[in-house]
Write a protein that holds these residues in place. Structure first.
Motif, PDB file in Angstrom:
ATOM      1  N   TRP A   1       0.857  -1.173   0.000  1.00  0.00           N
ATOM      2  CA  TRP A   1       0.000   0.000   0.000  1.00  0.00           C
ATOM      3  C   TRP A   1       0.903   1.236   0.000  1.00  0.00           C
ATOM      4  CZ3 TRP A   1      -5.424  -0.334   0.248  1.00  0.00           C
ATOM      5  CH2 TRP A   1      -5.942  -1.602   0.537  1.00  0.00           C
ATOM      6  N   PHE A   2       0.794   2.075  -1.025  1.00  0.00           N
ATOM      7  CA  PHE A   2       1.585   3.301  -1.106  1.00  0.00           C
ATOM      8  C   PHE A   2       0.695   4.514  -0.842  1.00  0.00           C
ATOM      9  CE2 PHE A   2       4.154   0.451  -3.726  1.00  0.00           C
ATOM     10  CZ  PHE A   2       5.450   0.767  -3.337  1.00  0.00           C
ATOM     11  N   PHE A   3       1.237   5.468  -0.076  1.00  0.00           N
ATOM     12  CA  PHE A   3       0.533   6.719   0.173  1.00  0.00           C
ATOM     13  C   PHE A   3       1.475   7.898  -0.081  1.00  0.00           C
ATOM     14  CE2 PHE A   3      -1.843   3.539   2.477  1.00  0.00           C
ATOM     15  CZ  PHE A   3      -3.144   3.865   2.119  1.00  0.00           C
ATOM     16  N   PRO A   4       0.922   9.049  -0.445  1.00  0.00           N
ATOM     17  CA  PRO A   4       1.780  10.175  -0.835  1.00  0.00           C
ATOM     18  C   PRO A   4       2.608  10.712   0.325  1.00  0.00           C
ATOM     19  CG  PRO A   4      -0.517  10.857  -0.706  1.00  0.00           C
ATOM     20  CD  PRO A   4      -0.508   9.363  -0.579  1.00  0.00           C
ATOM     21  N   ARG A   5       3.854  10.968   0.027  1.00  0.00           N
ATOM     22  CA  ARG A   5       4.773  11.558   0.989  1.00  0.00           C
ATOM     23  C   ARG A   5       4.860  13.061   0.763  1.00  0.00           C
ATOM     24  NH1 ARG A   5      10.848  11.854  -0.600  1.00  0.00           N
ATOM     25  NH2 ARG A   5       9.889  13.598  -1.691  1.00  0.00           N
ATOM     26  N   PHE A   6       4.808  13.784   1.855  1.00  0.00           N
ATOM     27  CA  PHE A   6       5.063  15.220   1.782  1.00  0.00           C
ATOM     28  C   PHE A   6       6.284  15.523   2.632  1.00  0.00           C
ATOM     29  CE2 PHE A   6       4.691  19.329   3.996  1.00  0.00           C
ATOM     30  CZ  PHE A   6       4.878  20.173   2.911  1.00  0.00           C
ATOM     31  N   SER A   7       7.343  16.060   2.014  1.00  0.00           N
ATOM     32  CA  SER A   7       8.547  16.425   2.748  1.00  0.00           C
ATOM     33  C   SER A   7       8.611  17.937   2.895  1.00  0.00           C
ATOM     34  CB  SER A   7       9.794  15.920   2.018  1.00  0.00           C
ATOM     35  OG  SER A   7       9.899  14.524   2.150  1.00  0.00           O
ATOM     36  N   PRO A   8       8.716  18.436   4.116  1.00  0.00           N
ATOM     37  CA  PRO A   8       8.800  19.885   4.320  1.00  0.00           C
ATOM     38  C   PRO A   8      10.049  20.462   3.663  1.00  0.00           C
ATOM     39  CG  PRO A   8       8.365  18.723   6.381  1.00  0.00           C
ATOM     40  CD  PRO A   8       8.716  17.688   5.372  1.00  0.00           C
ATOM     41  N   SER A   9       9.980  21.715   3.303  1.00  0.00           N
ATOM     42  CA  SER A   9      11.133  22.376   2.685  1.00  0.00           C
ATOM     43  C   SER A   9      12.200  22.729   3.714  1.00  0.00           C
ATOM     44  CB  SER A   9      10.691  23.648   1.958  1.00  0.00           C
ATOM     45  OG  SER A   9      10.023  24.525   2.859  1.00  0.00           O
ATOM     46  N   ILE A  10      11.837  22.700   4.995  1.00  0.00           N
ATOM     47  CA  ILE A  10      12.797  22.997   6.058  1.00  0.00           C
ATOM     48  C   ILE A  10      13.799  21.856   6.159  1.00  0.00           C
ATOM     49  CG2 ILE A  10      13.069  23.508   8.513  1.00  0.00           C
ATOM     50  CD1 ILE A  10      10.117  24.421   8.497  1.00  0.00           C
ATOM     51  N   HIS A  11      15.081  22.172   5.997  1.00  0.00           N
ATOM     52  CA  HIS A  11      16.107  21.134   5.899  1.00  0.00           C
ATOM     53  C   HIS A  11      16.112  20.209   7.119  1.00  0.00           C
ATOM     54  CE1 HIS A  11      19.840  19.260   4.581  1.00  0.00           C
ATOM     55  NE2 HIS A  11      20.285  19.373   5.819  1.00  0.00           N
ATOM     56  N   ALA A  12      15.952  20.760   8.311  1.00  0.00           N
ATOM     57  CA  ALA A  12      16.081  19.973   9.541  1.00  0.00           C
ATOM     58  C   ALA A  12      15.041  18.865   9.656  1.00  0.00           C
ATOM     59  CB  ALA A  12      15.999  20.893  10.757  1.00  0.00           C
ATOM     60  N   ILE A  13      13.881  19.042   9.008  1.00  0.00           N
ATOM     61  CA  ILE A  13      12.826  18.019   9.103  1.00  0.00           C
ATOM     62  C   ILE A  13      12.414  17.492   7.732  1.00  0.00           C
ATOM     63  CG2 ILE A  13      11.924  18.843  11.302  1.00  0.00           C
ATOM     64  CD1 ILE A  13       9.732  20.316   9.769  1.00  0.00           C
ATOM     65  N   ARG A  14      13.258  17.746   6.728  1.00  0.00           N
ATOM     66  CA  ARG A  14      12.900  17.358   5.361  1.00  0.00           C
ATOM     67  C   ARG A  14      12.739  15.851   5.203  1.00  0.00           C
ATOM     68  NH1 ARG A  14      16.874  19.925   1.347  1.00  0.00           N
ATOM     69  NH2 ARG A  14      18.204  18.204   2.021  1.00  0.00           N
ATOM     70  N   GLU A  15      13.529  15.078   5.976  1.00  0.00           N
ATOM     71  CA  GLU A  15      13.480  13.621   5.860  1.00  0.00           C
ATOM     72  C   GLU A  15      12.314  13.010   6.641  1.00  0.00           C
ATOM     73  OE1 GLU A  15      15.509  11.438   4.083  1.00  0.00           O
ATOM     74  OE2 GLU A  15      16.167  13.253   3.095  1.00  0.00           O
ATOM     75  N   PHE A  16      11.520  13.832   7.344  1.00  0.00           N
ATOM     76  CA  PHE A  16      10.476  13.287   8.203  1.00  0.00           C
ATOM     77  C   PHE A  16       9.337  12.674   7.402  1.00  0.00           C
ATOM     78  CE2 PHE A  16       7.310  13.677  11.751  1.00  0.00           C
ATOM     79  CZ  PHE A  16       7.997  12.868  12.631  1.00  0.00           C
ATOM     80  N   ALA A  17       9.085  13.134   6.195  1.00  0.00           N
ATOM     81  CA  ALA A  17       8.148  12.507   5.260  1.00  0.00           C
ATOM     82  C   ALA A  17       6.739  12.322   5.832  1.00  0.00           C
ATOM     83  CB  ALA A  17       8.696  11.170   4.762  1.00  0.00           C
ATOM     84  N   PHE A  18       6.026  13.400   5.987  1.00  0.00           N
ATOM     85  CA  PHE A  18       4.635  13.346   6.458  1.00  0.00           C
ATOM     86  C   PHE A  18       3.737  12.651   5.433  1.00  0.00           C
ATOM     87  CE2 PHE A  18       6.538  17.020   8.519  1.00  0.00           C
ATOM     88  CZ  PHE A  18       6.105  16.896   9.826  1.00  0.00           C
ATOM     89  N   SER A  19       2.672  12.036   5.919  1.00  0.00           N
ATOM     90  CA  SER A  19       1.680  11.446   5.024  1.00  0.00           C
ATOM     91  C   SER A  19       0.336  11.368   5.739  1.00  0.00           C
ATOM     92  CB  SER A  19       2.108  10.049   4.554  1.00  0.00           C
ATOM     93  OG  SER A  19       1.127   9.509   3.681  1.00  0.00           O
ATOM     94  N   GLY A  20      -0.509  12.343   5.483  1.00  0.00           N
ATOM     95  CA  GLY A  20      -1.830  12.358   6.095  1.00  0.00           C
ATOM     96  C   GLY A  20      -2.694  11.200   5.634  1.00  0.00           C
TER      97      GLY A  20
END
Length: 400
Positions: A64-83
């Motif tokens: 199951w794949f869901f869209p990843r949203f990566s913030p533009s802020i470098h410090a949290i860019r790898e956190f990869a949010f996905s609502g």
């Protein structure tokens, strides 16, 4: 038994841990376990071109794949949010008997543990070496806060922590976690034999047939100790050898490596291939003479296992969790994380090619005897069954 594996990414650019999840789910399904993966469409700096929001056959595994949203802020860019991932898991978590969560300090993993705790679904956590000393020292303040406020409680509420080596488990003991732990290593899928791989690789690189090839195959990252390896090889520039750097990394770091190679005067000895997979990866592993991973920290080292399985002797440092096994079974060189020590081991390899070949032969048989995915799957199923059975008993007692 229905088990859901959760990981931030299964992209090949994320390296061995992502590939290992696909491998274990594939073999679990062959043994009758109804296993699936849920993840994001992360693909490093890009996104996978894959259907979203539905179960997809990806490398012969239901994902199951869901869209990843990566913030533009470098410090949290790898956190990869996905609502969308969060909503789906909240609605579907009770369709599974157990969650197997891979990685920590990541949005998908943290949210999955929180939802599982709230909805009382059992889960186990594989921290991917992120509880090891070296890893915790990187962005230390941020990780210590995250661990104290969120992740330590999530981990302690798991039914178990899945470590892949004794070293990884021992380093995590210093954190005083209360969840029990177990050790099950990664497995390996033996690749098809490439006929005349040694000759083909030298033809591919336009090298003499007797040229010794040293292979590094992993992410290009400071953690891997490439600065030490390259500097050590600079001391051996009068020897005949070729170093292959197979992998990709941050462009700035790649440029640093190229500058170091130039400074050590081994440009003519070095080939960058970029990220490799499939037939080219098999050719590199099977056609080389030594695999080198002089890493500061590796909770396991899947690429090391792949090299050993192909009959390739390895050179590793004590930070690679497999180093004790390599030394004990005499299937490679274990050297201190020091330029001079690495140099001595490489010289030993170059001066004694027959001894190196004998190591490789032993390595291949050792891996076949101990590290196939079928063996790993049987151990994993036993853990799953025990946890699911214990959780049902606990739920029954609570209900009454």
């Amino acid at each position: 038994m229905k088990v859901l594996h959760i990981i931030p990414s299964v992209s090949p650019v994320r390296g061995g841990p992502s590939q290992a999840v696909l491998d274990i789910v594939r073999v679990l399904r062959k043994t009758g376990v109804d296993a699936e993966i849920v993840t994001t469409n992360d693909h490093g700096a890009e996104l996978l071109n894959i259907p979203l929001g539905k179960c997809t056959d990806y490398q012969q595994v239901p994902v199951w794949f869901f869209p990843r949203f990566s913030p533009s802020i470098h410090a949290i860019r790898e956190f990869a949010f996905s609502g969308d991932f969060t909503i789906w898991l909240w609605q579907n978590i009770h369709n599974y008997d157990l969650l197997h969560i891979h990685a920590i300090f990541s949005y998908t993993s943290t949210v999955a543990m929180a939802i599982a705790r709230f909805q009382k679904v059992p889960y186990i956590v594989r921290p991917l070496g992120q509880l090891c000393k070296w890893s915790l020292q990187q962005s230390a303040s941020k990780k210590q806060i995250y661990l104290k406020l969120i992740e330590k409680s999530n981990i302690n509420h798991s039914q178990a922590i899945h470590f892949t080596s004794v070293v990884e488990q021992q380093e995590a003991l210093e954190l005083n976690l209360t969840a029990p732990g177990f050790i099950i290593p990664h497995g390996i899928s033996i690749s098809p034999i490439v006929p005349n791989a040694r000759q083909k690789l030298r033809e591919y690189l336009n090298l003499p047939i007797n040229e010794p090839i040293i292979l590094f195959l992993s992410r290009l990252h400071p953690k891997k100790g490439l600065d030490l390896l390259i500097t050590a090889l600079g001391k051996l520039a009068n020897y005949q050898f070729t170093l292959i750097l197979a992998g990709s990394g941050d462009p700035e770091y790649e440029n640093e490596l190229k500058s170091l190679i130039a400074a050590q005067a081994i440009e003519k000895h070095t080939h960058f291939t970029g990220f490799v997979q499939g037939e080219l990866k098999d050719l590199l592993i099977q056609g080389s003479d030594l695999f080198a991973l002089t890493s500061y920290s590796e909770n396991f080292g899947i690429s090391v296992l792949e090299a050993l399985g192909a009959g390739l002797p390895v050179l590793v440092t004590p930070g690679v969790a497999l180093s004790d096994i390599i030394q004990e079974n005499k299937i490679g060189y274990v050297t201190e994380l020091d330029v001079d020590a690495i140099c001595v081991s490489i010289r030993q390899f170059l001066d004694n090619p027959i001894a190196a070949k004998e190591m490789g032969d032993r390595a291949c048989q050792f891996i076949l005897d101990n590290y196939t995915w079928d063996q790993v799957a049987q151990k994993m199923i036993s853990v799953y069954e025990d946890i699911i059975k214990s959780n049902k008993h606990l739920y029954t007692r609570t209900a009454t």
